[in-house]
Write a protein that holds these residues in place. Structure first.
Motif, PDB file in Angstrom:
ATOM      1  N   SER A  15       0.841  -1.207   0.000  1.00 54.26           N
ATOM      2  CA  SER A  15       0.000   0.000   0.000  1.00 54.26           C
ATOM      3  C   SER A  15       0.872   1.252   0.000  1.00 54.26           C
ATOM      4  CB  SER A  15      -0.924  -0.006   1.221  1.00 54.26           C
ATOM      5  OG  SER A  15      -1.805  -1.105   1.177  1.00 54.26           O
ATOM      6  N   LEU A  50      -5.577  -2.485  -7.904  1.00 49.57           N
ATOM      7  CA  LEU A  50      -6.711  -3.410  -7.937  1.00 49.57           C
ATOM      8  C   LEU A  50      -6.320  -4.766  -7.344  1.00 49.57           C
ATOM      9  CD1 LEU A  50      -9.587  -4.099  -8.818  1.00 49.57           C
ATOM     10  CD2 LEU A  50      -8.678  -4.690 -11.081  1.00 49.57           C
ATOM     11  N   GLN A  52      -4.040  -5.224  -5.160  1.00 49.88           N
ATOM     12  CA  GLN A  52      -3.892  -4.996  -3.724  1.00 49.88           C
ATOM     13  C   GLN A  52      -5.245  -5.053  -3.031  1.00 49.88           C
ATOM     14  OE1 GLN A  52      -1.699  -4.930  -1.559  1.00 49.88           O
ATOM     15  NE2 GLN A  52      -2.028  -3.390   0.026  1.00 49.88           N
ATOM     16  N   LEU A  53      -6.250  -4.434  -3.628  1.00 51.22           N
ATOM     17  CA  LEU A  53      -7.588  -4.443  -3.036  1.00 51.22           C
ATOM     18  C   LEU A  53      -8.146  -5.859  -2.957  1.00 51.22           C
ATOM     19  CD1 LEU A  53     -10.035  -2.910  -1.953  1.00 51.22           C
ATOM     20  CD2 LEU A  53     -10.809  -2.596  -4.315  1.00 51.22           C
TER      21      LEU A  53
END
Length: 402
Positions: A15, A50, A52-53
């Motif tokens: 992040s 994306l 990471q999400l």
């Protein structure tokens, strides 16, 4: 977010990396007027965000992630970083050394094979960036040697990091495991001291009532020798007197320091068979093979420790079976005795906790197993409990041959 610590660290670092990447690309393009492929770079950063999400959603409630999950996350980091570097100068990019970060994380998060995989992948990524370096960067031969030297330095750095940080991580984990075992043993010894004190006090308090009961039994036997109820009193009184005598002999051995002896295995088998017949005459203890011709280290608590396991086998049968199997197995430096019951077996949680802590249980397999395990450890032996492939559980006692 309640998730595995290794995955949590990876997601937190990624992040921060995504934010830094976005800020760096925008700053270089707009503030420093450096011509980079901003739209492809932003597209890659968007795909990374994306991913990471999706990763956060997938691992938000995973308390213990598999090692393959950590390797997958590190592989994605190397791929995203390689693509970003290839769009911004390749091996000539000053941030190419960031490929070392996944290797550092792998050194403290995965095993040796996983670390070797991540290190090889990072070296392959750097090699690809060097091979695909823009032609204008290769005009001067001295610069070519410089970039090749950077690649060699990167490979050396990877090897050093993998060996040093990996070795330090293994050392730390081994030390933490040793400390954890020490704490468990200390807690177990404290529990045993509490139990020992309570047992000694109770035994002392029971000695006089049992002696009085023995006296009353002898009086009643003289007056009504044919009464079946009086005759049935003989066996439990004999067991109580036997246990008191055993405790006195153990206390005497502890005071004199002569607690350990060497006995033949066939003598131990005879003692087990006699005790099983005395305490559990309704059950059949079947010996599947002959005892090996060797001697083992014993003390006054070895037989009670084995009888505890035998008692658990009787309870596990739950009045549906009256059969217990015993088998010897001889190795070069140890001998094993397996006791198998025909009950319902044990759950994974029970097997994980057996022998290490006190467990509330309606079927035995709690304090008795812990006491037996401590006795066997004191004699340089061990206890393992497993489920039989057909039915029931198997308690395997391993003793050192002397």
């Amino acid at each position: 977010m309640q998730t595995d610590p290794a995955i949590s660290r990876l997601l937190t670092l990624r992040s921060a990396a995504i934010a830094v990447q976005f800020f760096a690309v925008v700053s270089v393009y707009f503030l420093f007027d450096y011509q980079v492929a901003i739209f492809p770079l932003l597209a890659v950063i968007s795909v990374e965000a994306l991913f990471q999400l999706l990763s956060i959603l997938a691992y938000r409630k995973v308390n213990h992630a598999k090692p393959i999950a950590v390797l997958m996350q590190l592989t994605a980091d190397i791929l995203f970083l390689s693509i970003l570097l290839s769009l911004s100068g390749g091996a000539t990019n000053a941030f190419v050394s960031l490929l070392l970060l996944p290797i550092m994380i792998a050194a403290v998060s995965v095993n040796g094979k996983g670390l070797a995989y991540i290190a090889g992948l990072a070296i392959a990524a750097y090699s690809y960036l060097l091979f695909k370096m823009p032609d204008h960067s290769m005009h001067q031969i001295d610069m070519t040697h410089h970039f090749i030297g950077m690649w060699v330095n990167f490979v050396i750095s990877v090897i050093v990091i993998a060996f040093i940080i990996g070795a330090l991580n293994r050392t730390i984990k081994a030390r933490d495991a040793t400390i954890a075992r020490g704490r468990e043993q200390q807690l177990r010894h404290e529990q045993l001291l509490t139990l020992d004190g309570a047992a000694a006090q109770i035994t002392h308090q029971l000695a006089s009532p049992i002696a009085n009961l023995q006296f009353l039994y002898e009086e009643l036997k003289e007056q009504q020798a044919d009464d079946p109820i009086i005759q049935e009193m003989a066996k439990p009184l004999e067991q109580c007197n036997e246990q008191l005598a055993h405790f006195r002999s153990l206390s005497s051995a502890l005071r004199t320091g002569k607690t350990q002896t060497i006995i033949p295995v066939d003598v131990l088998q005879k003692e087990i068979a006699d005790a099983a017949l005395l305490h559990h005459p309704e059950h059949t203890l079947e010996w599947l093979n002959e005892p090996p011709k060797c001697t083992i280290l014993s003390d006054a608590m070895l037989l009670p420790a084995i009888l505890n396991l035998l008692q658990n086998a009787v309870l596990a049968n739950n009045q549906q079976h009256s059969h217990i199997e015993a088998r010897w197995q001889f190795n070069a430096d140890s001998v094993s005795l397996s006791l198998r019951d025909f009950g319902q077996g044990l759950s994974e949680q029970q097997m994980a906790a057996l022998g290490g802590q006190l467990m509330p249980s309606q079927h035995g397999m709690g304090m008795a197993v812990m006491l037996s395990n401590v006795t066997l450890e004191r004699l340089e032996g061990s206890l393992t409990v497993s489920n039989h492939k057909e039915q029931g559980a198997v308690a395997t006692i391993t003793l050192k041959v002397v």
